[in-house]
Structure formats: C-alpha cells, structure tokens
Design a protein around this motif. Sequence first.
Motif, PDB file in Angstrom:
ATOM      1  N   ARG A 175      30.361  39.295  45.742  1.00  0.00           N
ATOM      2  CA  ARG A 175      29.160  38.920  45.349  1.00  0.00           C
ATOM      3  C   ARG A 175      29.257  37.382  44.946  1.00  0.00           C
ATOM      4  O   ARG A 175      29.019  36.319  45.271  1.00  0.00           O
ATOM      5  CB  ARG A 175      28.725  39.424  44.351  1.00  0.00           C
ATOM      6  N   VAL A 176      30.953  37.170  44.810  1.00  0.00           N
ATOM      7  CA  VAL A 176      30.730  36.091  44.211  1.00  0.00           C
ATOM      8  C   VAL A 176      30.617  34.688  45.104  1.00  0.00           C
ATOM      9  O   VAL A 176      30.632  33.517  45.378  1.00  0.00           O
ATOM     10  CB  VAL A 176      33.004  35.381  43.305  1.00  0.00           C
ATOM     11  N   ASP A 196      38.586  39.239  35.120  1.00  0.00           N
ATOM     12  CA  ASP A 196      38.979  37.741  34.721  1.00  0.00           C
ATOM     13  C   ASP A 196      39.774  37.704  36.204  1.00  0.00           C
ATOM     14  O   ASP A 196      40.415  38.046  36.544  1.00  0.00           O
ATOM     15  CB  ASP A 196      39.554  37.356  34.331  1.00  0.00           C
ATOM     16  N   MET A 197      38.761  36.129  37.574  1.00  0.00           N
ATOM     17  CA  MET A 197      39.661  36.949  38.914  1.00  0.00           C
ATOM     18  C   MET A 197      39.445  34.940  39.018  1.00  0.00           C
ATOM     19  O   MET A 197      39.097  34.965  38.960  1.00  0.00           O
ATOM     20  CB  MET A 197      38.328  37.932  39.369  1.00  0.00           C
ATOM     21  N   ASN A 198      40.303  35.338  39.406  1.00  0.00           N
ATOM     22  CA  ASN A 198      41.148  34.099  39.913  1.00  0.00           C
ATOM     23  C   ASN A 198      41.392  33.951  42.014  1.00  0.00           C
ATOM     24  O   ASN A 198      42.403  35.000  42.406  1.00  0.00           O
ATOM     25  CB  ASN A 198      42.392  32.986  39.527  1.00  0.00           C
ATOM     26  N   ILE A 199      40.287  33.408  42.867  1.00  0.00           N
ATOM     27  CA  ILE A 199      40.227  34.530  44.109  1.00  0.00           C
ATOM     28  C   ILE A 199      40.751  32.311  44.498  1.00  0.00           C
ATOM     29  O   ILE A 199      39.844  31.528  44.486  1.00  0.00           O
ATOM     30  CB  ILE A 199      38.637  34.003  44.759  1.00  0.00           C
ATOM     31  N   ASP A 200      41.801  32.923  45.526  1.00  0.00           N
ATOM     32  CA  ASP A 200      42.044  31.633  46.309  1.00  0.00           C
ATOM     33  C   ASP A 200      41.471  31.995  47.863  1.00  0.00           C
ATOM     34  O   ASP A 200      42.134  32.324  48.219  1.00  0.00           O
ATOM     35  CB  ASP A 200      43.274  31.348  46.492  1.00  0.00           C
ATOM     36  N   PHE A 247      28.717  50.667  37.198  1.00  0.00           N
ATOM     37  CA  PHE A 247      29.171  50.008  36.031  1.00  0.00           C
ATOM     38  C   PHE A 247      27.836  49.091  36.054  1.00  0.00           C
ATOM     39  O   PHE A 247      27.277  48.937  37.027  1.00  0.00           O
ATOM     40  CB  PHE A 247      30.378  48.982  36.404  1.00  0.00           C
ATOM     41  N   LYS A 248      27.153  48.486  34.868  1.00  0.00           N
ATOM     42  CA  LYS A 248      26.190  47.495  34.295  1.00  0.00           C
ATOM     43  C   LYS A 248      26.532  46.558  34.659  1.00  0.00           C
ATOM     44  O   LYS A 248      27.225  46.485  33.534  1.00  0.00           O
ATOM     45  CB  LYS A 248      25.088  48.028  33.420  1.00  0.00           C
ATOM     46  N   GLU A 249      25.785  45.404  35.367  1.00  0.00           N
ATOM     47  CA  GLU A 249      26.088  43.583  34.940  1.00  0.00           C
ATOM     48  C   GLU A 249      25.303  43.428  33.923  1.00  0.00           C
ATOM     49  O   GLU A 249      24.503  43.752  33.888  1.00  0.00           O
ATOM     50  CB  GLU A 249      25.603  43.539  36.365  1.00  0.00           C
ATOM     51  N   GLU A 250      26.348  43.088  33.467  1.00  0.00           N
ATOM     52  CA  GLU A 250      26.178  41.927  31.751  1.00  0.00           C
ATOM     53  C   GLU A 250      25.807  40.902  32.222  1.00  0.00           C
ATOM     54  O   GLU A 250      25.047  39.802  31.461  1.00  0.00           O
ATOM     55  CB  GLU A 250      27.085  42.461  30.334  1.00  0.00           C
ATOM     56  N   ASN A 251      26.979  39.990  32.990  1.00  0.00           N
ATOM     57  CA  ASN A 251      27.083  39.083  33.436  1.00  0.00           C
ATOM     58  C   ASN A 251      27.951  38.151  34.091  1.00  0.00           C
ATOM     59  O   ASN A 251      29.199  38.995  34.242  1.00  0.00           O
ATOM     60  CB  ASN A 251      27.868  37.704  31.579  1.00  0.00           C
ATOM     61  N   LEU A 252      27.911  37.321  35.052  1.00  0.00           N
ATOM     62  CA  LEU A 252      29.376  37.064  36.008  1.00  0.00           C
ATOM     63  C   LEU A 252      28.405  34.938  35.739  1.00  0.00           C
ATOM     64  O   LEU A 252      27.727  34.938  35.738  1.00  0.00           O
ATOM     65  CB  LEU A 252      28.589  37.930  37.038  1.00  0.00           C
ATOM     66  N   THR A 253      29.639  35.124  35.699  1.00  0.00           N
ATOM     67  CA  THR A 253      30.273  33.344  35.221  1.00  0.00           C
ATOM     68  C   THR A 253      31.314  32.979  36.479  1.00  0.00           C
ATOM     69  O   THR A 253      32.658  33.896  36.440  1.00  0.00           O
ATOM     70  CB  THR A 253      31.395  33.062  34.145  1.00  0.00           C
ATOM     71  N   VAL A 254      30.782  31.998  37.170  1.00  0.00           N
ATOM     72  CA  VAL A 254      31.204  31.409  37.964  1.00  0.00           C
ATOM     73  C   VAL A 254      32.152  29.957  38.601  1.00  0.00           C
ATOM     74  O   VAL A 254      30.704  29.151  38.014  1.00  0.00           O
ATOM     75  CB  VAL A 254      30.754  32.236  39.881  1.00  0.00           C
ATOM     76  N   GLU A 255      32.786  29.755  38.163  1.00  0.00           N
ATOM     77  CA  GLU A 255      33.494  28.393  38.155  1.00  0.00           C
ATOM     78  C   GLU A 255      34.488  28.512  39.340  1.00  0.00           C
ATOM     79  O   GLU A 255      35.673  28.820  40.122  1.00  0.00           O
ATOM     80  CB  GLU A 255      34.269  28.086  37.167  1.00  0.00           C
ATOM     81  N   ASP A 256      33.744  27.382  40.722  1.00  0.00           N
ATOM     82  CA  ASP A 256      33.517  27.417  42.171  1.00  0.00           C
ATOM     83  C   ASP A 256      34.132  25.947  41.816  1.00  0.00           C
ATOM     84  O   ASP A 256      33.351  24.885  42.056  1.00  0.00           O
ATOM     85  CB  ASP A 256      32.561  27.454  42.838  1.00  0.00           C
ATOM     86  N   ASN A 257      35.844  26.228  42.006  1.00  0.00           N
ATOM     87  CA  ASN A 257      36.158  24.507  42.998  1.00  0.00           C
ATOM     88  C   ASN A 257      36.313  24.587  44.063  1.00  0.00           C
ATOM     89  O   ASN A 257      37.522  23.822  44.463  1.00  0.00           O
ATOM     90  CB  ASN A 257      37.679  24.585  42.165  1.00  0.00           C
ATOM     91  N   ARG A 258      36.014  25.521  44.753  1.00  0.00           N
ATOM     92  CA  ARG A 258      36.678  25.213  46.471  1.00  0.00           C
ATOM     93  C   ARG A 258      36.281  24.144  47.211  1.00  0.00           C
ATOM     94  O   ARG A 258      36.995  24.154  47.737  1.00  0.00           O
ATOM     95  CB  ARG A 258      35.708  26.384  47.733  1.00  0.00           C
ATOM     96  N   THR A 259      35.273  23.554  47.283  1.00  0.00           N
ATOM     97  CA  THR A 259      35.802  21.956  47.295  1.00  0.00           C
ATOM     98  C   THR A 259      36.836  21.170  47.722  1.00  0.00           C
ATOM     99  O   THR A 259      37.700  20.836  48.457  1.00  0.00           O
ATOM    100  CB  THR A 259      34.565  20.850  47.004  1.00  0.00           C
ATOM    101  N   CYS A 268      36.334  33.526  38.259  1.00  0.00           N
ATOM    102  CA  CYS A 268      35.223  33.829  37.646  1.00  0.00           C
ATOM    103  C   CYS A 268      35.588  34.911  36.629  1.00  0.00           C
ATOM    104  O   CYS A 268      36.414  35.743  36.520  1.00  0.00           O
ATOM    105  CB  CYS A 268      34.376  34.754  38.838  1.00  0.00           C
ATOM    106  N   VAL A 269      34.528  35.300  35.573  1.00  0.00           N
ATOM    107  CA  VAL A 269      34.599  36.877  34.659  1.00  0.00           C
ATOM    108  C   VAL A 269      33.551  37.056  35.273  1.00  0.00           C
ATOM    109  O   VAL A 269      31.752  36.640  35.379  1.00  0.00           O
ATOM    110  CB  VAL A 269      34.295  35.443  33.442  1.00  0.00           C
ATOM    111  N   ALA A 270      33.484  38.650  35.484  1.00  0.00           N
ATOM    112  CA  ALA A 270      32.479  39.357  34.978  1.00  0.00           C
ATOM    113  C   ALA A 270      32.572  39.764  33.600  1.00  0.00           C
ATOM    114  O   ALA A 270      33.721  40.728  33.806  1.00  0.00           O
ATOM    115  CB  ALA A 270      32.261  40.145  36.469  1.00  0.00           C
TER     116      ALA A 270
END
Length: 127
Positions: A65-66, A96-100, A8-20, A27-29
């Motif tokens: 990566r995220v 579309d990933m949700n990482i806990d 795969f070639k990466e086009e876009n990676l958007t991360v919404e980080d709420n870890r705190t 994230c959406v890749a």
Amino acid sequence: MKMIGELFKEENLTVEDNRTESGAVHCVAVLTPVKECVIFAAHFPGQPVVPGACIVATVGELVCRVLQSQWYVSTLKNVKFISLIEPKENEPVTFDMNIDVLAKKVKVVVMYCEAVCCKMSLTIKEL
C-alpha cells in the motif's frame, strides 16, 4: 484472505516519503482488530488473539500500500513477539515501519495497548 479489511479495519495511514534522497520511507498505520473476524473464532475460541503469521501478512500488505506496487516478504529476521494482541473494543494496533526501498529492508515495531507487542526486521522483493 486480506488482513486489512477483514482482520483489521484501517483507521489511519501516515506516510513520510523521503525516497528521492535516501530511498527511505517511514509510515505509521493505525488499525483496529475486527472482533467478528473468522480468524478469532479459531485462534483461540474464548481467548482470541491475532496470530503472528497474520501480523507478518499485515506488514506485507502495508508495504504494498505504501509503495503502491506489489511486493512480498522474502525473509524474516529478528522477529520478536513480546505480547499478545487481543481484539478489544476501540483498542488500535499501531504499525510503525521504516522501509528502505533501495536495500529492500523493512523494520517494524507493532504497538498495542501502549506497549510494544512485536518487533521484526524483514527483506522484501518486488513481484
């Protein structure tokens, strides 16, 4: 073989980080299949599709990566392959990933040609 960069070639990676607050990361890749990749020559000649194992490996790479550290997929749960991913011109694949992070769980929906092609839940462990 690395999936991102070869399959795969990466086009876009958007991360919404709420870890705190909650330990959650959304994230959406957006990736595009590389039609010339050697995997497509073998799986399947004349009718190439992305192997399911490569989708799982790509999710593992995206998690690393995220989270900016080394993780691996330890358990797959509820994996559903709904439709095929065929390498076509300019047809991106969306992960579309949700990482806990605290629970070490990931939920993923993979979209291709505006349709859900895979859903999975998995657990991860840090190396």
